[in-house]
Design an enzyme around this catalytic site. Sequence first.
Site, mmCIF file in Angstrom:
data_model
loop_
_atom_site.group_PDB
_atom_site.id
_atom_site.type_symbol
_atom_site.label_atom_id
_atom_site.label_comp_id
_atom_site.label_asym_id
_atom_site.label_seq_id
_atom_site.Cartn_x
_atom_site.Cartn_y
_atom_site.Cartn_z
ATOM 1 N N THR A 67 2.794 -10.568 4.621
ATOM 2 C CA THR A 67 1.752 -9.772 5.251
ATOM 3 C C THR A 67 1.515 -10.269 6.671
ATOM 4 O OG1 THR A 67 -0.444 -8.837 4.920
ATOM 5 C CG2 THR A 67 -0.155 -11.158 4.324
ATOM 6 N N LYS A 71 5.323 -9.637 9.322
ATOM 7 C CA LYS A 71 6.224 -8.602 8.814
ATOM 8 C C LYS A 71 7.358 -8.277 9.790
ATOM 9 C CE LYS A 71 2.618 -6.383 6.069
ATOM 10 N NZ LYS A 71 1.883 -5.136 5.819
ATOM 11 N N ASP A 108 5.216 -0.953 2.183
ATOM 12 C CA ASP A 108 3.912 -0.483 2.656
ATOM 13 C C ASP A 108 3.863 1.036 2.760
ATOM 14 O OD1 ASP A 108 2.525 -2.878 2.954
ATOM 15 O OD2 ASP A 108 3.206 -3.196 5.002
ATOM 16 N N GLY A 132 -1.789 2.352 15.232
ATOM 17 C CA GLY A 132 -1.246 1.037 14.891
ATOM 18 C C GLY A 132 0.241 1.147 14.661
ATOM 19 N N GLY A 134 2.336 -1.638 14.470
ATOM 20 C CA GLY A 134 2.864 -2.907 13.998
ATOM 21 C C GLY A 134 3.624 -2.722 12.698
ATOM 22 N N GLY A 244 -7.852 1.158 1.263
ATOM 23 C CA GLY A 244 -6.720 0.271 1.510
ATOM 24 C C GLY A 244 -6.030 -0.208 0.251
#
Length: 277
Positions: A67, A71, A108, A132, A134, A244
């Site tokens: 995490t 990653k 994910d 986001g 990332g 989430g």
Amino acid sequence: MISGKTTLIAHLGYPTESFKAPMIYNPWFDQQGIDAVVMPMGVKAEDYAGVLASLFKLTNIRGALVTMPHKITTLSLVDEATPTAKIAGACNAILKRPDGSLLGDQFDGAGFVRGVQRKGRALEGARVLVSGSGGVGSAIAASLAAAGVAQMALYDSSAASSEALAGRLRAHYPQLVVTTGSNDPAGFDLVVNATPLGMKEGDPLPFDVARIAPSTFVGEVVMKSEYTPLLRAVRDKGCAVQVGTDMLFEMIPAYLEFFGFGSATPEDLRAVATLAY
């Protein structure tokens, strides 16, 4: 009970305080009689490459969950990566194969998309905004593209990150209309917060909630609380939402298969999980 026969799955990231996976995997392992344990291991970015190389010299480790903030870095540290991980530009799972080589994969995005679809939302032809770019945002974008969305807007505080992700998406999905540079949520069927905003008290909201229509589906990746400030704000407007942890529960069956522990349904996992907020 951990014994000398216990198989280790490392949970690598920093900081570890918000980790939820051990409270899901470990009760399920107990219930199933599987002698394995997911162990949180806090590793700072500057130490990660060295720790990873040493960690996988252990003889009783099967793999790792990865995490933030590791990653993206992990992709360059494994011996082989799946196509999904390459498109996402990040790995969140590592498997130590019998010959000692490391295989990286990425779940994910698959977890997020499966959760949305199980809530009855069609993604084929949809217009989506992912804030986001990332590791988690890139993975979600890749899986949304695979699910057939028609238009995707990408936003990141680093313009270079969103442009790089846009380039990877266009290369693999030439029919997909990809734009960058704006996180205005107006006019989208689905908006996703794939940033850390919401992890800390006082964080600004990742979107202008006033610009989100009640018909928009809003997804969150932050797991600090079940209903983050963003989700509470859009739920008050009538938006359907995905918390989430839904992404986490949806991806864990894929992880279990990857590590060779069989499978489970999200409902099975929720029934035994000891999550607390």
